[in-house]
Design an enzyme around this catalytic site. Sequence first.
Site, PDB file in Angstrom:
ATOM      1  N   GLY A   1       0.057  -6.255   3.625  1.00 26.89           N
ATOM      2  CA  GLY A   1      -1.020  -7.004   4.219  1.00 26.89           C
ATOM      3  C   GLY A   1      -2.144  -5.931   4.445  1.00 26.89           C
ATOM      4  CB  SER A   2      -5.398  -6.243   6.545  1.00 23.76           C
ATOM      5  OG  SER A   2      -4.640  -5.833   7.879  1.00 23.76           O
TER       6      SER A   2
ATOM      7  N   GLY B   1      -1.597  -2.157   8.181  1.00 26.53           N
ATOM      8  CA  GLY B   1      -0.949  -1.135   7.445  1.00 26.53           C
ATOM      9  C   GLY B   1      -1.206   0.449   8.319  1.00 26.53           C
TER      10      GLY B   1
ATOM     11  CD  GLU C   1       1.425  -4.673  -2.118  1.00 29.50           C
ATOM     12  OE1 GLU C   1       0.147  -4.655  -2.147  1.00 29.50           O
ATOM     13  OE2 GLU C   1       1.937  -5.838  -1.955  1.00 29.50           O
TER      14      GLU C   1
ATOM     15  CB  CYS D   1      -2.674  -7.385  -2.647  1.00 27.75           C
ATOM     16  SG  CYS D   1      -1.202  -7.522  -3.304  1.00 27.75           S
TER      17      CYS D   1
HETATM   18  C1  UN1 Z   1       0.327  -9.799  -3.454  1.00 24.44           C
HETATM   19  O1  UN1 Z   1      -0.602 -10.659  -3.461  1.00 24.44           O
HETATM   20  O2  UN1 Z   1       0.661  -9.433  -2.284  1.00 24.44           O
HETATM   21  O3  UN1 Z   1       1.124  -9.011  -9.303  1.00 24.44           O
HETATM   22  C2  UN1 Z   1       1.530  -9.462  -4.321  1.00 24.44           C
HETATM   23  C3  UN1 Z   1       0.790 -10.256  -8.647  1.00 24.44           C
HETATM   24  C4  UN1 Z   1       1.936 -10.729  -7.907  1.00 24.44           C
HETATM   25  C5  UN1 Z   1       2.187 -10.247  -6.479  1.00 24.44           C
HETATM   26  C6  UN1 Z   1       1.155 -10.327  -5.547  1.00 24.44           C
HETATM   27  N1  UN1 Z   1       3.199 -10.566  -8.500  1.00 24.44           N
HETATM   28  O4  UN1 Z   1      -0.303 -10.965  -8.682  1.00 24.44           O
END
Ligand code: UN1
Length: 511
Positions: free
Chosen positions: A242-243, A247, A264, A298
Amino acid sequence: MDLPLNVLPAKTDGRFPGLAIGTSYAAGAGPAIQPKSPIDGAVTAEVGTASPDDVGKALEAAQQAFLKWRAVPAPRRGELVRRIGNLVRENIDDLAKLVTLEAGKIPAEAQGEIQEWVDVCDFAVGLSRQLYGLTIASERPEHELVENWRPLGPVGVISAFNFPAAVWAWNGMVGLVCGDPIVWKPSEQTPLISLACHEMVLRAAASMDDVPADVSSVVLGAADAGQALAEDPRAKLVSATGSIPMGRKVAQTVGARLGRCLLELGGNNGMIVTPSADMEMAVRAIVFSAVGTCGQRCTSLRRLIVHKNIANAMAERLKKTYATLPIGDPTKEGVLVGPLVGEAAYKQMRDSIAQAKDQGGELLCGGDRLESGAPEGGFYVEPAIVRMPAQTEVVLTETFAPLLYLLEYETFDEAIDLHNGVPQGLSSAIFTGDMREAMRFIGPAGSDCGLANVNVGTSGAEIGGAFGGEKETGGGRESGSDSWKQYMRRTTSTINHGAELPLAQGIVFGE
Ligand code: UN1
């Protein structure tokens, strides 16, 4: 959209459960929530939530399940995951439907997300026969040094709205074969898909006679449920996605009890495009990375760093392509850009564009909310590109929306400096035909991110690699490669099979 009830648990008093501990479903002692679909703002369902106390109950049940689960041979644990994968294959359409409803993804991307779950099941099944250790040469005669990997204990998973199934699956499927029960605190935005995920585990577990159902639980709830999970020493690993502020809080809480976490967090992903790049390929990759999932991955592309000789041509190409993007109701055939998750995300995007302009940026296209052609209650925006004179303050922060900053560079060194000059370090890419540039980018003096791609966009990673990033992204690695090691504890054993007791370092102690 009708709810696919066949993949969901039953409602009680018109409400979906907020607490699922193995086969036992309950409303949960927290307040009920009414999440809204990003598609049209309509309430998707009434759902209970778990209180911090409920989180403790789930962890206690997970701890009890752990005592049994850790003794089940790993390939047999893999059998559970194989069966989960088969059920997911059978129910992929219904599961994807829930992802579309709750996260607003277009069907192709929702299906892709569930496919990641299937893929990580396959990976984890293979892994269940490859949880290998080492033997190491001992300095002492008739001694062996042996390294083994043992189940760790209950794993707490905190996940975000944008990958409401896949992120749990990366942690959960790998964690399960490693011998760990999973306690999951999903986003409040996406409770139904998480209940459906749990249902798949339960159904697979019920088809075997050696699986304690409490290896899986779901605690729906707000930040206090996540906080309770982070505080509790029974959670031997807390994996949070998340943000960055979230985290940081999790890391401090888990750190205070000297626990283990896997983070992450945000990305501020950049792509360098050099003069030798295949422009056609680069543009396609840029568009998928920057506007796919409405810029809410992300791994979404946020910064495009283009050589000054091709920057104008690139800007024109992108403007043209952006003008033709089908934006709207993600359930409508042909739509590529669905809604933002909600009003706050829209405001953040507007705000960032305003700041970018204040900091000398020129808005090349987009940024407005769609006035027609999309469901009224949703926040549909035209993806935006802002050309920046420099990497100013606003460019250093992640805006979780389809907002792309275009920057220019002159020398390759400058491109790398710009690229690495942000606090986050998740995903990165270079488009180039020059092998030297490509190798420099992925080398020790190149991109400082966890993912460094060549002639591939920043988003859409496969599950086989380790996924995660450096700096404020948090340093964790999930999914493939040897990420599994984080879900286990390593024991080093020195074994003496002789009749003497020599000490290490040649120490003579007494006789
Ligand atoms: C996310 O946005 O938290 O690589 C994960 C990617 C995807 C996973 C994104 N397999 O864009």
